[in-house]
Design a protein around this motif. Structure first.
Motif, PDB file in Angstrom:
ATOM      1  N   SER A   7      35.727  39.343  38.084  1.00 37.81           N
ATOM      2  CA  SER A   7      36.023  38.485  39.235  1.00 37.81           C
ATOM      3  C   SER A   7      36.506  37.107  38.793  1.00 37.81           C
ATOM      4  N   GLY A  47      44.089  41.453  44.570  1.00 40.23           N
ATOM      5  CA  GLY A  47      42.670  41.804  44.607  1.00 40.23           C
ATOM      6  C   GLY A  47      42.332  42.806  45.688  1.00 40.23           C
ATOM      7  N   LEU A  97      48.363  29.723  42.367  1.00 36.60           N
ATOM      8  CA  LEU A  97      48.335  28.728  43.439  1.00 36.60           C
ATOM      9  C   LEU A  97      48.653  27.330  42.921  1.00 36.60           C
ATOM     10  N   LEU A 124      40.048  37.441  37.627  1.00 37.82           N
ATOM     11  CA  LEU A 124      40.936  37.575  38.786  1.00 37.82           C
ATOM     12  C   LEU A 124      41.127  36.238  39.475  1.00 37.82           C
ATOM     13  N   MET A 125      40.007  35.510  39.676  1.00 42.23           N
ATOM     14  CA  MET A 125      40.104  34.233  40.378  1.00 42.23           C
ATOM     15  C   MET A 125      40.938  33.233  39.577  1.00 42.23           C
ATOM     16  N   VAL A 157      44.545  34.022  40.101  1.00 44.22           N
ATOM     17  CA  VAL A 157      44.995  33.590  41.423  1.00 44.22           C
ATOM     18  C   VAL A 157      45.149  32.072  41.474  1.00 44.22           C
ATOM     19  N   MET A 158      44.170  31.358  40.891  1.00 47.08           N
ATOM     20  CA  MET A 158      44.226  29.892  40.905  1.00 47.08           C
ATOM     21  C   MET A 158      45.446  29.396  40.129  1.00 47.08           C
TER      22      MET A 158
END
Lengths: 267, 307
Positions: free
Chosen positions: B282, B244, B293, B285-286, B289-290
């Motif tokens: 967004s 990001g 993770l 993207l989140m 990423v999640m």
């Protein structure tokens, strides 16, 4: 036996790594003292670009931006450190309680959400509740994302302090407030100072989130520098960069030595 | 991501009853100014855009539709897959991936070297590696751009040495962005690998050497599997923020190196913006990423159960 630890070329890689990390910073520092107007030619050593930062045509803009950056960093780091200290005491000294892992996740959430997503979400939030973007919105955003950075060193320090000191104080009829103020707080001090310094640098460093929630006409140093750099890298920007670089290095060095002395007193 | 869950068991120091009030400021700050905003962003991604920036409260899937499907200029053609934004995501994943590999290639030897120094020296080496991280990211990126410019010091010295005839076009390339990301997040790779190597039991390497394994075979067969958790942690700590990133692609890259960060940024600038679309990008993207993770947390939990 030393042999198994040694790999040929690893020293060279480490030195290469440090060269890559430092070369751009050193080059900019050197060129900030360049007497020539051209950023390409070397025109001898000079302080002229530093003078330009303080007295040149852009001086008022930089001064305002520096003041905003500095006051926001101090206020945000102070608030985040206070909040994080309270949280660390609860998390480390509070025993088991319901929602502990959820709280832990919450504290670290600002580190897990990508910065640009935090920026978008924060802008949307302020716009939805009708808060005009400006100094206050930057400050609120900074306090929020500084919390985990302040929390980590404080909690790490507190973890290393045995509770027997406070228990001894309590046994000798100290109130909880006295035991905190006279025993725990001084022991936690190196962690709290480190936490504050890290939060301060993180706040000073932030560009993306600030750029989203700053509103028109409001600048911090990074957003002002970004605005200037868009038109090309000028020597006065290198002078400002060098000064900010010096501040960061100073703070990290301070934080490093405070931590080290903290470890020594613990041992 | 870095951090640890405190051990419980600190007994009667009298803070048990104060847990609520002590944590209240944290809950309020992060809850009100991060959790609620992210939830609101999720809602905004389903709203209708307003032309001056902002939204109209009409629920629609238009933002996601714009991301994934192409319905022609007037929106009346049969939908086909829209590749523009998927390509930007793919490029971001690629750039972040290359930067991560670069960091690993340089970070592993560095971390190993530092961890095998005498204990008294390690702090200084680590300090040297981490100092640049604390220097303002914008300043570091600008410095790198200054160094790599067409008539910058790097090209200048290469030309005066006679190694090249004309300046190498470094800025505005994929390579510049990769270097920028590498430069931004290198310490994130070194630190977790260092922590893993520091705990590594060198008797294992000695045993391997006694059994006539060469250095590099030992590294591949013995060391790498043992320090893998540190390597994986380092890769995630570099990959996730690179994905990001905004500054490195924006300052070092050109129009061809457009990444997710710039795509999102563009949606909130001036009257050209599209807030619901920016919110949707967004969200995507989140989510990405999640997923990374969560996969990481799962793999780690599994590894812990095994050991």
């Amino acid at each position: 036996m030393k042999g198994v630890r040694h790999y040929p070329g690893f020293l060279a890689m480490t030195i290469g790594c440090l060269v890559v990390l430092y070369a751009p910073l050193i080059v900019v520092t050197v060129y900030s003292f360049n007497g020539s107007t051209s950023i390409t030619q070397w025109g001898g050593f000079s302080w002229r670009w530093y003078a330009d930062v303080f007295t040149g045509p852009e001086a008022p803009r930089f001064a305002a931006a520096a003041w905003n950056s500095l006051t926001i960093a101090v206020l945000a780091a102070t608030a985040a450190t206070a909040i994080a200290t309270a949280a660390a005491v609860a998390m480390v000294r509070g025993g088991r309680f319901r929602g502990k892992s959820a709280t832990f996740a919450l504290i670290n959430l600002p580190l897990m959400v990508p910065e640009i997503v935090t920026a978008v979400a924060t802008l949307i939030f302020f716009s939805a509740i009708g808060l005009t973007t400006g100094y206050l919105t930057i400050l609120i955003a900074h306090v929020t994302f500084c919390i985990p950075f302040a929390y980590l060193p404080i909690a790490a320090r507190l973890e290393g302090i045995e509770s027997s000191y406070e228990q001894a104080a309590r046994d000798l009829y100290a109130t909880r407030a006295q035991a905190f103020r006279l025993i725990l707080l001084p022991l936690m001090a190196p962690g709290i100072i480190s936490g504050f310094l890290l939060a301060f640098i993180i706040s000073l460093d932030d560009f993306i989130i600030t750029n989203f929630v700053k509103g028109a006409g409001m600048e911090t140093l990074p957003t002002a520098i970004f605005g200037s750099v868009k038109q090309g890298i000028k020597p006065n920007i290198m002078a400002i960069s060098t000064m900010m670089l010096a501040v960061s290095v100073l703070f990290v060095t301070l934080s490093y030595f405070i931590n080290r002395s903290g470890q020594k007193t613990r041992a | 991501m870095a951090g640890f869950l405190p051990k419980s068991g600190a007994e009667s120091t009298g803070y048990r009853g104060l847990v609520g009030p002590l944590l209240l400021p944290t809950w309020v700050m992060v809850g009100v100014f991060l959790v609620i905003p992210v939830a609101l962003m999720a809602i905004y991604s389903f709203l209708t855009k307003e032309f001056r920036g902002g939204v109209i409260w009409d629920f629609t899937l238009a933002a996601y539709d714009q991301f994934f499907f192409n319905r022609g200029l007037f929106g009346d053609e049969p939908p086909s897959i829209e590749w523009t934004y998927i390509a930007i995501f793919w490029r971001s994943v690629w750039q972040a991936g290359v930067a991560t590999l670069l960091c690993l290639a340089v970070g592993f030897p560095t971390a190993w070297f530092i961890a095998t120094r005498p204990a008294a020296q390690r702090g200084v080496w680590l300090f040297l590696v981490t100092v640049p991280y604390w220097v303002n990211l914008l300043i570091r990126t600008v410095s790198l751009k200054f160094l790599l410019r067409d008539n910058g010091p790097l090209n200048g010295s290469l030309m005066s040495l006679g190694l090249i005839d004309g300046p190498l076009p470094l800025v505005n390339t994929d390579l510049a962005v990769q270097l920028g990301l590498f430069y931004s997040y290198l310490p994130f790779m070194v630190l977790p690998i260092y922590a893993a190597v520091e705990r590594y039991n060198f008797a294992l390497s000695e045993a391997a050497a006694d059994l006539y394994a060469s250095r590099w075979v030992t590294l591949r067969e013995i060391v790498l599997p043992v320090v893998r958790p540190g390597i994986v942690a380092g890769c995630i700590l570099v990959f996730v923020p690179s994905l990001g990133a905004f500054l490195a692609p924006d300052l070092l890259g050109g129009a061809k190196t457009f990444m997710i960060g710039s795509l999102i940024d563009e949606q909130f600038k001036g009257s050209q913006g599209n807030w619901p679309f920016g919110a949707a990008v967004s969200m995507i993207l989140m989510t990405l990423v999640m997923i990374v993770l969560i996969l990481y947390a799962r793999a780690q939990a599994k590894a812990e159960r095994r050991s």
